[in-house]
Enzyme design. Structure first.
Site, PDB file in Angstrom:
ATOM      1  N   LEU A  95       0.864  -1.414   0.083  1.00 23.39           N
ATOM      2  CA  LEU A  95       0.329  -0.207   0.147  1.00 23.39           C
ATOM      3  C   LEU A  95       0.342   0.998   0.135  1.00 23.39           C
ATOM      4  O   LEU A  95       2.160   1.463   0.274  1.00 23.39           O
ATOM      5  CB  LEU A  95      -1.047  -0.459   1.045  1.00 23.39           C
ATOM      6  CG  LEU A  95      -0.613   0.031   2.813  1.00 23.39           C
ATOM      7  CD1 LEU A  95       0.087   1.254   2.841  1.00 23.39           C
ATOM      8  CD2 LEU A  95      -1.261  -0.579   3.632  1.00 23.39           C
ATOM      9  N   CYS A 127       9.460   4.020   4.428  1.00 22.17           N
ATOM     10  CA  CYS A 127       9.799   2.856   3.286  1.00 22.17           C
ATOM     11  C   CYS A 127      11.337   3.016   2.206  1.00 22.17           C
ATOM     12  O   CYS A 127      11.667   2.381   2.848  1.00 22.17           O
ATOM     13  CB  CYS A 127       8.441   1.811   2.949  1.00 22.17           C
ATOM     14  SG  CYS A 127       7.201   1.981   3.244  1.00 22.17           S
TER      15      CYS A 127
HETATM   16  N1  LIG Z   1       4.363   2.348   6.248  1.00 21.42           N
HETATM   17  C1  LIG Z   1       3.543   2.646   4.789  1.00 21.42           C
HETATM   18  O1  LIG Z   1       3.257   3.429   3.544  1.00 21.42           O
HETATM   19  C2  LIG Z   1       4.678   0.768   4.581  1.00 21.42           C
HETATM   20  C3  LIG Z   1       3.972   0.281   3.123  1.00 21.42           C
HETATM   21  C4  LIG Z   1       4.352  -1.610   3.417  1.00 21.42           C
HETATM   22  C5  LIG Z   1       4.992  -1.843   4.376  1.00 21.42           C
HETATM   23  N2  LIG Z   1       5.346  -1.336   5.755  1.00 21.42           N
HETATM   24  C6  LIG Z   1       6.303  -1.776   6.617  1.00 21.42           C
HETATM   25  O2  LIG Z   1       5.393  -2.538   6.740  1.00 21.42           O
HETATM   26  C7  LIG Z   1       5.518  -2.170   8.389  1.00 21.42           C
HETATM   27  C8  LIG Z   1       4.935  -1.671   9.392  1.00 21.42           C
HETATM   28  O3  LIG Z   1       4.941   0.471   9.046  1.00 21.42           O
HETATM   29  P1  LIG Z   1       3.952   1.030  10.061  1.00 21.42           P
HETATM   30  O4  LIG Z   1       4.090   2.446   8.257  1.00 21.42           O
HETATM   31  O5  LIG Z   1       3.276   0.836   9.951  1.00 21.42           O
HETATM   32  O6  LIG Z   1       4.173   1.329  11.170  1.00 21.42           O
HETATM   33  P2  LIG Z   1       4.314   2.294  12.137  1.00 21.42           P
HETATM   34  O7  LIG Z   1       5.510   2.313  13.065  1.00 21.42           O
HETATM   35  O8  LIG Z   1       3.534   3.398  11.267  1.00 21.42           O
HETATM   36  O9  LIG Z   1       3.436   1.118  13.279  1.00 21.42           O
HETATM   37  C9  LIG Z   1       3.942   0.126  14.056  1.00 21.42           C
HETATM   38  C10 LIG Z   1       3.377  -0.078  15.318  1.00 21.42           C
HETATM   39  O10 LIG Z   1       4.288  -1.081  15.617  1.00 21.42           O
HETATM   40  C11 LIG Z   1       3.681  -0.985  17.122  1.00 21.42           C
HETATM   41  N3  LIG Z   1       4.325  -1.600  18.296  1.00 21.42           N
HETATM   42  C12 LIG Z   1       5.767  -2.355  17.921  1.00 21.42           C
HETATM   43  N4  LIG Z   1       6.133  -2.829  18.767  1.00 21.42           N
HETATM   44  C13 LIG Z   1       5.162  -3.382  19.078  1.00 21.42           C
HETATM   45  C14 LIG Z   1       5.047  -5.454  19.731  1.00 21.42           C
HETATM   46  N5  LIG Z   1       6.175  -5.601  20.262  1.00 21.42           N
HETATM   47  N6  LIG Z   1       3.705  -4.916  19.994  1.00 21.42           N
HETATM   48  C15 LIG Z   1       2.565  -4.938  19.327  1.00 21.42           C
HETATM   49  N7  LIG Z   1       2.661  -3.221  18.567  1.00 21.42           N
HETATM   50  C16 LIG Z   1       4.036  -3.579  18.284  1.00 21.42           C
HETATM   51  C17 LIG Z   1       4.091   0.232  17.855  1.00 21.42           C
HETATM   52  O11 LIG Z   1       3.729   1.046  18.955  1.00 21.42           O
HETATM   53  C18 LIG Z   1       3.238   1.193  16.031  1.00 21.42           C
HETATM   54  O12 LIG Z   1       1.794   1.706  16.640  1.00 21.42           O
HETATM   55  C19 LIG Z   1       7.309  -1.998   8.780  1.00 21.42           C
HETATM   56  O13 LIG Z   1       7.884  -2.616   8.497  1.00 21.42           O
HETATM   57  C20 LIG Z   1       7.188  -0.933   6.750  1.00 21.42           C
HETATM   58  O14 LIG Z   1       8.183  -0.828   6.099  1.00 21.42           O
HETATM   59  C21 LIG Z   1       5.063   0.323   5.254  1.00 21.42           C
END
Ligand SMILES: NC(=O)c1ccc[n+]([C@@H]2O[C@H](COP(=O)([O-])OP(=O)(O)OC[C@H]3O[C@@H](n4cnc5c(N)ncnc54)[C@H](O)[C@@H]3O)[C@@H](O)[C@H]2O)c1
Length: 432
Positions: A151, A261
């Site tokens: 996404l 990302c």
């Molecule tokens: N943001 C994007 O557009 C996007 C797109 C594709 C993939 N990704 C990937 O998805 C993953 C998440 O990205 P994001 O942007 O959603 O991150 P984010 O930082 O917005 O959210 C991560 C969440 O995980 C929680 N968290 C951390 N440790 C935890 C634990 N032990 N137990 C429960 N919750 C926990 C945090 O409190 C936070 O709310 C990353 O690997 C990122 O590379 C992100």
């Protein structure tokens, strides 16, 4: 299906809400109690078009639940998505501590057979580490799959609900069948569900982001060349974009890619390449060139204004791209710090990222509600994000408000000839 999504950031929240919308029973678990509390009251921690109604509706209908109790969410689910952050470690490689700590929790709460799915972007080989971390405590059978997320922030709901493709990295027919059942409602128009081995799925995600980051960087470098030789990168963009082998998307030059990302994924893939003895030289150069590109807007201001000390600069746009309030790795972070270090005063506007800007910069910058208020007494307007509302500039109003009619446009939103007609000095990226 009973699904747990661990981590309710950009990805986890969209995944959880989207799966609930299709009729699954979803528990979203996060360790951030404040975030969970707000979500339970339907207050979204992020701006993402279309997300709020999904959360409100599915929560009201009982298909979407938010909790801080990760273990309980795991116990009540058959499929557990790991969607926590994977920030860069000091050497650029992905920090897997959050992912592995969730895997450990999953192992401790493995009360019946489950499918564990890594949704977070993780380096090749991570699924094996997740499997080992779960197995350390699990007493029942389980599988681990890789289902990377593609996404885009700003269009996350649409991308998740109508994906171009879904990648299923699986090690057997059972995991594949479960994931197909979960995702078939999302691909009714015929977009592919691509099954592959786990390692290939892990590499696919990074390779996609690396390809896009490289395209943007190449355009930024073409733009620099165009500036030196009197060519126009916008003409070049149209010229190459109409080649079917190249395509039109992701060819817009700008102030360097940012976001949560591309920067970290490029660095992580470079680290994987070095570690595997297959260095990704092109990508290493992309990373360096992108860091340099973030310094281009201030260099342009310096060229036009000389010393920036005591100058007032209006900045339009702080988010790393339009339609999001996300400022992670945004060019604006580099630009604002550089301008402050040189003694400039900043008046900034962003339609969605003001709260985040205040949190990051406090009273070192002046935040304004209306974009033209940023121009009051400004020696220059710097446009950093391609928000639609910036695309039309009220020339008269801008000139009345500004001390000096100078526009540096890092997104090529305006026609150079029109700005000149209206008496502006105008500089953009890669145009004469
Ligand atoms: N943001 C994007 O557009 C996007 C797109 C594709 C993939 N990704 C990937 O998805 C993953 C998440 O990205 P994001 O942007 O959603 O991150 P984010 O930082 O917005 O959210 C991560 C969440 O995980 C929680 N968290 C951390 N440790 C935890 C634990 N032990 N137990 C429960 N919750 C926990 C945090 O409190 C936070 O709310 C990353 O690997 C990122 O590379 C992100």
């Amino acid at each position: 299906m009973n699904v747990a999504v661990v981590g309710t950031g950009y990805v986890g929240l969209v995944v959880g809400a989207g799966l609930a919308e299709m009729g699954n029973a979803v528990i979203c678990a996060d360790v951030d109690a404040a975030k969970v509390g707000r979500l339970q009251r339907n207050q979204l921690p992020i701006f993402e078009p279309g997300l709020e109604p999904l959360v409100v509706r599915n929560q009201a209908e009982g298909r979407l639940v938010f909790t801080t109790d990760v273990g309980d969410a795991v116990e009540r689910s058959d499929v557990v998505f790991i969607a926590v952050g994977t920030p860069p470690d000091e050497d650029g490689s992905a920090d897997l501590s959050h992912v592995l700590s969730v895997a450990d929790t999953i192992g401790r709460h493995m009360n019946r057979p489950k499918l564990v799915v890594t949704k977070s972007t993780v380096p090749v080989g991570t699924a094996a580490r997740v499997r080992a971390a779960v197995a350390a405590n699990a007493r029942v059978a389980f599988s681990v799959a890789s289902n990377p997320e593609f996404l885009k922030e700003g269009a996350a709901v649409q991308d998740f609900m109508k994906p171009d493709r879904i990648i299923l990295g699986v090690d057997g027919p059972e995991a594949e069948a479960t994931l197909r059942e979960l995702y078939e409602p999302f691909v009714r128009t015929g977009n592919p569900l691509l099954s592959m081995d786990v390692a290939s799925a892990e590499v696919t995600k990074y390779a996609a982001n690396a390809m896009l980051a490289a395209r943007i960087t190449l355009m930024n470098q073409f733009a620099s060349l165009c500036e030196r030789v009197g060519a126009d990168v916008e003409q070049v963009r149209r010229g190459i974009g109409s080649d079917a082998r190249i395509g039109k998307a992701f060819l817009f030059p700008g102030p360097g890619y940012g976001g949560s990302c591309f920067p970290k994924d490029v660095k992580a893939l470079c680290a994987s390449g070095r570690e595997a003895g297959a260095p990704l030289e092109v990508l290493e150069a992309v990373d360096r060139a992108n860091e340099r590109q973030k310094r281009v807007p201030v260099a342009k201001l310096r060229r036009a204004l000389g010393s920036l000390a005591g100058k007032t600069v209006a900045v339009w746009g702080l988010a790393f791209k339009a339609q999001t309030d996300d400022m992670r790795e945004a060019a604006a972070l580099v630009v604002v710090e550089e301008l402050l270090a040189e003694g400039a005063q900043l008046r900034v506007h962003d339609p969605k990222a003001m709260e985040e800007a205040r949190r990051r910069f406090g009273d070192r910058i002046t935040c304004v509600e209306h974009r033209y208020d940023a121009l009051e007494g400004a020696d220059a307007l710097l446009v950093l994000t391609e928000w639609q509302e910036y695309r039309v500039l009220d020339f008269d109003l801008a000139k009345r408000r500004m001390r000096r009619p100078l526009v540096v446009d890092a997104r090529n939103l305006y026609e150079p000839a029109r700005l000149r007609e209206h008496g502006f000095t105008y500089d953009s990226i890669g145009r004469p």
